[in-house]
Design a protein around this motif. Structure first.
Motif, short mmCIF file in Angstrom:
data_model
loop_
_atom_site.label_atom_id
_atom_site.label_comp_id
_atom_site.label_asym_id
_atom_site.label_seq_id
_atom_site.Cartn_x
_atom_site.Cartn_y
_atom_site.Cartn_z
N LEU A 1 22.60 11.71 0.93
CA LEU A 1 23.12 11.98 -0.40
C LEU A 1 22.83 13.41 -0.85
N ASN A 2 21.93 14.08 -0.12
CA ASN A 2 21.49 15.42 -0.53
C ASN A 2 20.95 15.40 -1.96
N ALA A 3 20.11 14.40 -2.21
CA ALA A 3 19.55 14.23 -3.55
C ALA A 3 18.27 13.42 -3.46
N ASN A 4 17.46 13.52 -4.50
CA ASN A 4 16.29 12.66 -4.61
C ASN A 4 16.73 11.24 -4.96
N VAL A 5 16.04 10.25 -4.39
CA VAL A 5 16.37 8.84 -4.62
C VAL A 5 15.08 8.06 -4.83
N PHE A 6 15.23 6.86 -5.36
CA PHE A 6 14.11 5.95 -5.52
C PHE A 6 13.95 5.10 -4.25
N ARG A 7 12.68 4.88 -3.86
CA ARG A 7 12.39 4.06 -2.69
C ARG A 7 11.51 2.89 -3.12
N PHE A 8 12.03 1.67 -2.94
CA PHE A 8 11.33 0.44 -3.31
C PHE A 8 10.69 -0.16 -2.06
N HIS A 9 9.37 -0.33 -2.07
CA HIS A 9 8.65 -0.89 -0.94
C HIS A 9 8.29 -2.36 -1.19
N ILE A 10 8.39 -3.17 -0.15
CA ILE A 10 7.89 -4.55 -0.22
C ILE A 10 7.26 -4.90 1.12
N HIS A 11 6.10 -5.54 1.07
CA HIS A 11 5.35 -5.88 2.28
C HIS A 11 5.16 -7.39 2.34
N VAL A 12 5.35 -7.95 3.53
CA VAL A 12 5.23 -9.40 3.69
C VAL A 12 3.87 -9.88 3.18
N THR A 13 2.85 -9.12 3.45
CA THR A 13 1.52 -9.39 2.92
C THR A 13 0.83 -8.06 2.64
N PRO A 14 0.09 -7.92 1.55
CA PRO A 14 -0.30 -8.94 0.57
C PRO A 14 0.53 -8.93 -0.70
N ASP A 15 1.72 -8.37 -0.71
CA ASP A 15 2.51 -8.28 -1.94
C ASP A 15 2.85 -9.67 -2.48
N ASN A 16 2.87 -9.79 -3.82
CA ASN A 16 3.26 -11.05 -4.47
C ASN A 16 4.05 -10.71 -5.73
N ASP A 17 4.12 -11.62 -6.64
CA ASP A 17 4.86 -11.40 -7.88
C ASP A 17 3.87 -11.11 -9.02
N ARG A 18 3.42 -9.87 -9.10
CA ARG A 18 2.59 -9.35 -10.18
C ARG A 18 1.27 -10.11 -10.34
N CYS A 19 0.78 -10.70 -9.25
CA CYS A 19 -0.45 -11.51 -9.28
C CYS A 19 -0.31 -12.71 -10.21
N ILE A 20 0.94 -13.17 -10.39
CA ILE A 20 1.23 -14.36 -11.19
C ILE A 20 1.75 -15.48 -10.31
N ASN A 21 2.75 -15.17 -9.47
CA ASN A 21 3.31 -16.13 -8.53
C ASN A 21 3.04 -15.64 -7.11
N PHE A 22 2.70 -16.58 -6.22
CA PHE A 22 2.29 -16.20 -4.87
C PHE A 22 3.20 -16.77 -3.79
N ASP A 23 4.28 -17.44 -4.20
CA ASP A 23 5.27 -17.93 -3.24
C ASP A 23 6.48 -17.01 -3.18
N ARG A 24 6.38 -15.85 -3.83
CA ARG A 24 7.49 -14.90 -3.90
C ARG A 24 6.94 -13.50 -4.13
N GLN A 25 7.82 -12.50 -3.99
CA GLN A 25 7.44 -11.11 -4.18
C GLN A 25 8.47 -10.44 -5.07
N ARG A 26 7.98 -9.59 -5.97
CA ARG A 26 8.89 -8.92 -6.90
C ARG A 26 8.56 -7.43 -6.97
N ASN A 27 9.57 -6.60 -6.79
CA ASN A 27 9.46 -5.16 -7.02
C ASN A 27 10.77 -4.74 -7.69
N GLU A 28 10.80 -4.75 -9.03
CA GLU A 28 12.04 -4.57 -9.77
C GLU A 28 11.83 -3.66 -10.98
#
Length: 353
Positions: free
Chosen positions: A67-94
């Motif tokens: 794109l010849n531009a700066n962009v946002f990069r969203f990372h998600i890892h199978v472990t230990p990422d979860n949903d904001r330390c609230i839910n542990f059967d899913r992962q959220r990065n939004e």
């Protein structure tokens, strides 16, 4: 003359919604940048940082050579990422808009909004057979707020696919789908157009940035894009995926760029009120409802079924509050309209047994 000037200024204010954009501007202070656009002074970023502090920020910015531009990069890892330390059967990065966001970033009845953004899935992208969501339009307020209205999701299958999901109430259906492979490892531009209301419209296209070819599209009219007791609809973007079948997943990065929210049509002077919008209480109800904060310019109250059939009409007689007997109405959802020379306001009411 002074009245005309005030009304002219009001008309300009109502229609001057403009376009709000969120563009990456280079490494560093990414969360602050996102916050400054989507919800200044608050927190529109939902990341798994709390359970994975050693990694650091799960959204950063990089320079993209395609794109010849700066962009946002969203990372998600199978472990230990979860949903904001609230839910542990899913992962959220939004990222999202929400009740602390400016009004022109929240969709309400009668508005037509265009959402645009670009994204790129990494080569070999792996997805869950349960859900891996990339974008949602979510209704806020009322009993149905937990179910997204529209969802752009990818799903493990044979072959893997991208799906557009929709829920009028609490049950999702698939509106359209396509093979995922042509959408991977290329920059895609999404244009999503929606008219909010009980008889709304919806359109989405996804095209390849490099050659402009359309890889996915869907459009419909006369679709329910509003829910009883809803306050507004908000967009979300990122990676939100199930961990129930974690063996199907890998660490992923998804790149996003050029987020845009544009209200292209809103209330005109004839449909605006100088007062706050009226309220209905209680809602749902089975016997009577009270309408409060009725604009003085309103002259009548009209109730319609969702298919447009008029079932009741009452004069308001310049009342600020009016009680309606709805005991004779069948169970269901109705549109309540306040009408007058300079006012047209609408809300949904649910009639119970």
């Amino acid at each position: 003359m002074r009245c005309f000037c005030v009304l002219s200024a009001l008309l300009m204010l109502i229609n001057a919604n403009g376009q709000v954009v969120l563009d990456a501007d280079g490494p560093g202070n990414t969360y602050s940048l996102i916050t400054s656009v989507l919800a200044p002074g608050y927190n529109p970023v939902e990341v798994p940082d709390c359970g994975h502090t050693s990694f650091g920020d799960h959204i950063d910015e990089v320079y993209d050579t395609d794109l010849n531009a700066n962009v946002f990069r969203f990372h998600i890892h199978v472990t230990p990422d979860n949903d904001r330390c609230i839910n542990f059967d899913r992962q959220r990065n939004e990222i999202k808009t929400y009740d602390q966001s400016p009004d022109n970033l929240l969709g309400v009845v009668g508005e037509k909004v265009i959402y645009k953004w670009k994204f790129k899935l990494s080569s070999g992208f792996q997805t869950s057979p349960n859900f891996t969501h990339l974008h949602q339009l979510k209704s806020v307020g009322g009993a149905l707020s937990s179910m997204p209205m529209y969802t752009l999701t990818v799903r493990k299958s044979n072959p893997d696919r991208l799906e557009l999901r929709y829920a009028e109430t609490d049950t999702q259906i698939t509106l359209a789908q396509t093979d995922l492979l042509p959408l991977v490892d290329v920059w895609l531009e999404v244009t999503e157009k929606i008219e909010y209301g009980i008889s709304g419209t919806y359109e989405i296209t996804i095209q390849n940035v490099s050659d402009g070819s359309i890889l996915f599209s869907y459009a419909t009219t006369n679709i329910v894009n509003w829910r009883p007791e809803a306050d507004f609809v908000r967009p979300k973007w990122g990676i939100y995926r199930s961990l129930i079948n974690a063996q199907d997943l890998r660490d992923e990065t998804v790149r996003f760029a050029n987020f845009s929210i544009e209200e292209v049509e809103s209330l005109s002077l004839e449909t605006a009120s100088l007062n706050d919008t009226f309220v209905i209480f209680p809602n749902p109800s089975k016997n009577t409802i009270a309408l409060k904060n009725i604009p003085q310019a309103a002259t009548k109250i009209v109730l319609y079924t969702l298919d447009g059939r008029k079932v009741m009409e009452k004069a308001t007689k310049n009342e600020l509050e009016h009680v309606l007997d709805i005991s004779a109405l069948s169970k269901g959802t109705y549109l309540v309209k306040l009408l007058g020379d300079q006012v047209q306001q609408s809300k949904l009411v649910v009639v119970t047994d």
